[in-house]
Design an enzyme around this catalytic site. Structure first.
Site, mmCIF file in Angstrom:
data_model
loop_
_atom_site.group_PDB
_atom_site.id
_atom_site.type_symbol
_atom_site.label_atom_id
_atom_site.label_comp_id
_atom_site.label_asym_id
_atom_site.label_seq_id
_atom_site.Cartn_x
_atom_site.Cartn_y
_atom_site.Cartn_z
ATOM 1 N N ASP B 94 0.862 -1.183 0.000
ATOM 2 C CA ASP B 94 0.000 0.000 0.000
ATOM 3 C C ASP B 94 0.900 1.235 0.000
ATOM 4 O O ASP B 94 1.324 1.734 1.046
ATOM 5 C CB ASP B 94 -0.935 -0.007 1.211
ATOM 6 C CG ASP B 94 -2.095 0.945 1.008
ATOM 7 O OD1 ASP B 94 -2.147 1.622 -0.034
ATOM 8 O OD2 ASP B 94 -2.972 1.013 1.889
ATOM 9 N N ALA B 95 1.202 1.691 -1.207
ATOM 10 C CA ALA B 95 2.274 2.663 -1.401
ATOM 11 C C ALA B 95 1.790 3.937 -2.084
ATOM 12 O O ALA B 95 2.457 4.962 -2.015
ATOM 13 C CB ALA B 95 3.388 2.034 -2.235
ATOM 14 N N LYS B 96 0.623 3.886 -2.754
ATOM 15 C CA LYS B 96 0.038 5.056 -3.418
ATOM 16 C C LYS B 96 1.050 5.766 -4.314
ATOM 17 O O LYS B 96 1.165 6.990 -4.288
ATOM 18 C CB LYS B 96 -0.528 6.042 -2.371
ATOM 19 C CG LYS B 96 -1.400 5.423 -1.262
ATOM 20 C CD LYS B 96 -2.796 5.089 -1.716
ATOM 21 C CE LYS B 96 -3.804 4.947 -0.585
ATOM 22 N NZ LYS B 96 -3.560 3.905 0.407
ATOM 23 N N ARG B 97 1.786 5.009 -5.121
ATOM 24 C CA ARG B 97 2.782 5.592 -6.003
ATOM 25 C C ARG B 97 2.152 6.090 -7.307
ATOM 26 O O ARG B 97 0.948 5.940 -7.529
ATOM 27 C CB ARG B 97 3.879 4.565 -6.306
ATOM 28 C CG ARG B 97 4.655 4.084 -5.070
ATOM 29 C CD ARG B 97 5.365 5.208 -4.347
ATOM 30 N NE ARG B 97 6.386 4.710 -3.431
ATOM 31 C CZ ARG B 97 6.252 4.578 -2.113
ATOM 32 N NH1 ARG B 97 5.128 4.912 -1.511
ATOM 33 N NH2 ARG B 97 7.264 4.124 -1.383
#
Lengths: 269, 269
Positions: B94-97
């Site tokens: 869960d990195a929202k890159r």
């Protein structure tokens, strides 16, 4: 860093150049690959050769993450080196982060506390509570994506939204966030024709402008509408400076490219 | 991981539970703080106690980054432990890159190659060329933010945009990206009433649904409109499971909370 210090540095150096440290192992001079930490050695040489020509340095975090823990170590050594030897340089973690409140606080701690960057780039999609945790840090700056330099910007950012393009809504809405004095915006150089409208909404904000060089943006066009009383621009170049030569003279050639840009910038100040 | 394997696992375990590993040092049982790597020891115990009740694990990357290199090491050990001992579990970074093309490729390498996650969360703001580099990896999945669970979602996502809310435009536009069969979407449980419209646009996609528990979303409401023929849901709980107890029984209590959710899920299958 306080904004007044950044503006003073720009005036003194006659430069608003930001150098993007997008360090790709495949593009490094081969003689560096034998060293223990080629990424750091490359950065150190580039920084030493260009620090007087640039006012900001922008490591692109993806390039370090792709190398795993070793990459994270190179990043830490790089930012520590800048802060120790050239504390006047404005540092930007180009990370494009943003998540719900308690998670954004963790990202802010990672970049402002653990790594001690002056600023970080943040994506606006998740709205107020994803941005304000970054803004809560005094004398640290949050650079919000508004109109980016890539072709995908036309997917959502420029489309009509509540009778205005989405990127303008991002500017207007974010102006009302708590501590919005700590906001800057990413505006791609490839979209210079939009800068007149952008300056009407955020006349005083600093704009981080990538896309001059490899992506084809024009410095002249950016300056025409983007400059304000405090200069208000940081123009980034990455590949055009970093990979000017693959030989032992890479840092010297990088400095030449940086000098070219600095001289052009001086002519607009 | 192929989607058919995920669906088979869901049917076998009668669960579509995703456990979010948002590991905050301040909330860990105190006896773990004396170990060499408290974050990894905590994760290991939680994973061992809950792997038969959950189908997916979702480390929240911010919580590891905030701890610097040590945090990145804990993350690496955690994903390696999952892949070695419980390879059937679907793993989500869960990195929202999300960044311009060559940079997104670097992020994709970081999560799919260096860390070997099955999937990663990505922000859509920068459009097509920021998402497609992730989609190019076979049997890896890109979970695009559409309608998030936080209050800031109302800043941009739900507002009218080209006669539709922005989050619907994200769904429709991204369906046309190359390799869009590797797309899933983040839809917050706190926005369950929107799921009917969402399923009309993406009837077959898996949805990652955070916000049940601490943020107040209802599992029943989510299932009512969200379930499809392949189940099509991964419902996440983080704090509600991880921090059920601060004593030596923390893993046992976490398993009880996970079991509660699994039983509720079984009743909807």
């Amino acid at each position: 860093m306080e904004l007044t210090q950044l503006v003073e540095q720009i005036r003194r150096k006659k430069s608003f150049l930001c150098i993007g440290l997008d360090v790709d192992l495949k593009k490094l001079p081969t003689h560096l690959l034998e060293t223990k930490d080629p990424v750091f050695e490359f950065n150190k040489a580039i920084i030493d050769a260009t620090h007087h020509l640039a006012v900001a340095l922008k490591p692109n975090i993806a390039f370090y993450e792709a190398l795993g823990i070793k990459g994270w170590e190179s990043l830490k050594k790089t930012i520590d080196y800048i802060n120790e030897h050239y504390p006047e340089l404005f540092t930007i973690a180009d990370a494009k982060r943003g998540d719900i409140g308690n998670t954004s606080t963790m990202y802010a701690k990672a970049f402002f506390e653990d790594l001690n960057f002056d600023s970080v780039t943040v994506a606006p999609y998740m709205g107020r509570d994803s941005v304000e945790p970054f803004l809560a840090f005094k004398d640290r700056h949050t650079i919000l994506l508004s109109l980016t330099s890539n072709p995908g910007a036309f997917d959502f950012q420029t489309k009509e939204y509540a009778a205005k393009p989405l990127y303008q809504n991002v500017l207007e809405t974010s102006k009302n966030y708590v501590n919005s004095e700590n906001l800057m915006y990413v505006i791609g150089a490839t979209k210079a024709e939009y800068l007149k409208d952008i300056r009407a909404i955020v006349p005083e904000s600093f704009l981080l402008v990538p896309g001059v060089g490899a992506q084809g943006g024009s410095l002249k066009e950016v300056c025409k509408y983007g400059l304000n009383d405090n200069v208000g621009l940081l123009v980034n170049s990455s590949r055009g400076i970093l990979y000017a030569s693959k030989g032992k003279d890479f840092a010297e050639k990088a400095a030449e490219k940086a000098k070219d840009l600095q001289l052009q910038m001086a002519s607009f100040l």
